[in-house]
Design an enzyme around this catalytic site. Structure first.
Site, PDB file in Angstrom:
ATOM      1  N   ASP A 160     -19.977 -13.078  23.024  1.00  0.00           N
ATOM      2  CA  ASP A 160     -19.132 -12.376  22.050  1.00  0.00           C
ATOM      3  C   ASP A 160     -19.241 -10.880  22.348  1.00  0.00           C
ATOM      4  OD1 ASP A 160     -17.690 -11.464  19.923  1.00  0.00           O
ATOM      5  OD2 ASP A 160     -19.025 -12.240  18.369  1.00  0.00           O
TER       6      ASP A 160
ATOM      7  N   TYR B 106     -24.757 -11.111  23.730  1.00  0.00           N
ATOM      8  CA  TYR B 106     -24.291 -10.178  22.694  1.00  0.00           C
ATOM      9  C   TYR B 106     -24.518 -10.820  21.320  1.00  0.00           C
ATOM     10  CZ  TYR B 106     -21.688  -8.825  26.914  1.00  0.00           C
ATOM     11  OH  TYR B 106     -21.332  -8.508  28.201  1.00  0.00           O
TER      12      TYR B 106
ATOM     13  N   GLN C  48     -19.880  -9.235  11.429  1.00  0.00           N
ATOM     14  CA  GLN C  48     -18.444  -9.388  11.213  1.00  0.00           C
ATOM     15  C   GLN C  48     -18.036  -8.774   9.873  1.00  0.00           C
ATOM     16  OE1 GLN C  48     -16.319 -10.430  13.360  1.00  0.00           O
ATOM     17  NE2 GLN C  48     -17.500 -11.594  14.854  1.00  0.00           N
TER      18      GLN C  48
ATOM     19  N   CYS D 255      -3.583   0.071   9.091  1.00  0.00           N
ATOM     20  CA  CYS D 255      -2.825  -1.182   9.106  1.00  0.00           C
ATOM     21  C   CYS D 255      -1.542  -1.006   9.897  1.00  0.00           C
ATOM     22  CB  CYS D 255      -2.479  -1.629   7.685  1.00  0.00           C
ATOM     23  SG  CYS D 255      -3.897  -2.041   6.654  1.00  0.00           S
TER      24      CYS D 255
ATOM     25  N   CYS E  70       0.840  -1.204   0.000  1.00  0.00           N
ATOM     26  CA  CYS E  70       0.000   0.000   0.000  1.00  0.00           C
ATOM     27  C   CYS E  70       0.872   1.250   0.000  1.00  0.00           C
ATOM     28  CB  CYS E  70      -0.918   0.009   1.216  1.00  0.00           C
ATOM     29  SG  CYS E  70      -1.914   1.513   1.343  1.00  0.00           S
TER      30      CYS E  70
ATOM     31  N   CYS F 281      -8.062   1.703  -0.763  1.00  0.00           N
ATOM     32  CA  CYS F 281      -7.669   0.872   0.374  1.00  0.00           C
ATOM     33  C   CYS F 281      -7.617  -0.573  -0.092  1.00  0.00           C
ATOM     34  CB  CYS F 281      -8.657   1.031   1.523  1.00  0.00           C
ATOM     35  SG  CYS F 281      -8.325  -0.070   2.929  1.00  0.00           S
TER      36      CYS F 281
ATOM     37  N   GLU G 243     -29.421  -9.273  23.236  1.00  0.00           N
ATOM     38  CA  GLU G 243     -28.774  -8.173  22.505  1.00  0.00           C
ATOM     39  C   GLU G 243     -29.456  -6.863  22.885  1.00  0.00           C
ATOM     40  OE1 GLU G 243     -26.747  -5.686  20.374  1.00  0.00           O
ATOM     41  OE2 GLU G 243     -26.156  -7.807  20.327  1.00  0.00           O
TER      42      GLU G 243
ATOM     43  N   CYS H  31     -12.435 -10.157  20.473  1.00  0.00           N
ATOM     44  CA  CYS H  31     -11.590  -9.459  19.506  1.00  0.00           C
ATOM     45  C   CYS H  31     -10.482  -8.676  20.214  1.00  0.00           C
ATOM     46  CB  CYS H  31     -12.429  -8.524  18.639  1.00  0.00           C
ATOM     47  SG  CYS H  31     -13.296  -7.237  19.560  1.00  0.00           S
TER      48      CYS H  31
ATOM     49  N   CYS I  92      -1.201   6.141   6.909  1.00  0.00           N
ATOM     50  CA  CYS I  92      -2.558   5.772   7.323  1.00  0.00           C
ATOM     51  C   CYS I  92      -2.489   4.897   8.574  1.00  0.00           C
ATOM     52  CB  CYS I  92      -3.249   5.021   6.186  1.00  0.00           C
ATOM     53  SG  CYS I  92      -4.850   4.314   6.632  1.00  0.00           S
TER      54      CYS I  92
END
Length: 469
Positions: free
Chosen positions: A397, A332, A303, A75, A66, A184, A353, A424, A72
């Site tokens: 989650d 969740y 996701q 990443c 990139c 991107c 939720e 995550c 940026c």
């Protein structure tokens, strides 16, 4: 200048080296490479250094494809081979579990993505006005010289006052400095084309970009979500007003199936408002995961990597190890992806939720799938789980901040045989696993999935079992 040998990559994607016993964090470094670096920040217990020269490159260092990498903030790992990224992420997970959670369970090899580029189904662009000295003079090619005529000066002055194309791109790392980035490599090329069309549409409609410094202007963010064939554009505005020409131009872009507005009038970093208004087309998209179809509304979580979402579901199903009659609690639960996939293998699944649009999507998706053994409860997880009196298996989650101690205590009160935790954020996962283990559960399996190639983020599926005796 100092010479450093980078030991490893730590959470956040930076390299870690030692200088006379001082920890030195080195962005964009690679493991086991020797660099010459300039110290840019020095504190009592750590320092930050910028690479000036790579003296001995790491064997997993590669050229970043990139052109905006390093500027940026999206990443952090493009300078590592993909195989190297997977090793680095496994070590980050392992380090968090042992250092934060005191959990010493071998981490399984991370499941990589067959295509670690162009994988995102959603992207969020901040919108800002051009700085005065950056604004393009759209209406004049005149340049002022000492001999400029009054007519030329008037033309240039009009150009300075004319609206300019907004900046639409991504922020620098840990800043609100917006880079006007046209492409991107993490999302489909179609979204680059829609972005370019959106910039022209904002300009043509004479809409104003939001200036967060003085809380003026209207267009705050553009959010694109795509199923691969259709894309919904969500326009976040400061006011309820939006120019009809902007909506018309956006709706005419190839591949766009719907235009949605959300209003966020507050001085805040939050991207979306609390509700959406459909301006054109359809607001929802449909995604296929393990032969099930899921409707996803603009405010509903889903996701960002559809392919790896399937891998995630397989892992959760395997770790739940259902025998057919269990009652499962899915916390969740979002649009019901895990809930509905589990429903075919257990006696009953209850999803919980707090987001209203996600609950509506989940109930729609359950009906579409014919899952009549599914129930969805709308509300805060802590409040809902307090009223639950039975669960054989609990799946959770949570967002990046992890689960609250109250939620974990309520889960263990139910005494489920197994808990499957999807996270995550390895740091908050490790913290929560420590509490689970203190409350009578044992971590048995930890398996990462690379949901976010080229970044330091990683999804982890963990299984806990209730201790016997």
């Amino acid at each position: 200048m100092v010479e450093l040998v980078v030991d490893r990559i730590v959470a956040g994607g930076t390299g870690l080296a030692q200088l006379d016993g001082l920890k030195v964090f080195v962005p964009f470094a690679a493991p086991q490479e020797r660099v010459r670096a300039r110290i840019t920040v020095r504190k009592k217990d750590y320092a930050v250094a910028q690479i000036a020269e790579i003296l001995e490159p790491s064997p997993i260092r590669v050229p970043a494809p990139c052109p905006f990498y390093g500027a940026c903030g999206g990443c952090q790992l493009q300078h590592l081979s993909y195989e190297g990224q997977l090793i680095v992420k496994k070590l980050i997970v392992n380090d968090a579990l042992q250092r934060i959670g005191r959990v010493f369970v071998p981490v399984r090899n991370i499941s990589g993505h067959s295509e670690p580029w162009r994988y995102r189904n959603k992207t969020q662009y901040p919108v800002q006005p051009q700085e005065p000295n950056q604004a393009l003079r759209q209406d004049s090619s005149a340049s002022l010289t000492p001999s400029s005529t009054p007519e030329q000066e008037q033309t240039a002055a009009r150009a300075d006052r004319a609206p300019s194309r907004p900046k639409v791109g991504f922020y620098r790392q840990d800043s609100h400095v917006l880079l006007d980035i046209p492409t991107c490599l993490l999302h489909p090329e179609a979204l680059d084309r829609i972005r370019a069309g959106a910039v022209e549409a904002i300009f043509a409609a004479d809409e104003t970009a939001y200036d967060e410094r003085n809380h003026k202007g209207n267009i705050r963010h553009l959010v694109f979500r795509t199923s691969g064939t259709e894309t919904v554009v969500t326009v976040s505005t400061r006011t309820q007003n939006i120019k009809p020409l902007l909506v018309e131009r956006l709706a005419a872009l190839a591949g766009v199936s719907g235009i949605v507005q959300t209003v966020n009038p507050d001085r805040t970093n939050r991207i979306l408002g609390n509700r959406t208004v459909l301006l054109a087309g359809r607001a929802e998209l449909h995604f296929q995961v393990l032969d099930k179809s899921f409707r996803v509304s603009p405010l509903s979580f889903f996701q960002v990597n559809t392919g790896q979402a399937e891998e995630l579901c397989r892992k959760v199903l395997r770790y739940c190890a259902p025998t057919g009659g269990e009652t499962v609690l899915d916390l969740y639960s979002g649009v019901g992806m895990l809930t509905i996939i589990l429903a075919g293998f257990v006696g009953k699944v209850v999803g919980c939720e707090i987001e209203g649009s996600a609950i509506a999507d989940a109930r729609f998706n359950a009906e579409l799938a014919g899952a009549d053994n599914v129930e969805f409860i709308a509300g805060d997880v802590d409040n809902v789980i307090a009223s639950i009196d039975r669960a054989d298996i609990v799946v959770l989650d949570p967002p990046r901040k992890g689960a609250s101690p109250a939620t974990i205590k309520h889960i263990t009160r139910l005494r489920p045989d197994r808990v499957v935790y999807v996270s995550c954020n390895p740091a908050t996962l490790a913290r929560d696993l420590k509490l689970f283990e203190e409350l009578g559960y044992q971590t048995t399996d930890v398996e990462p999935t690379d949901m976010f190639p080229q970044t330091f983020h990683v999804e982890v599926v963990t299984r806990l079992e209730r201790k016997r005796g």
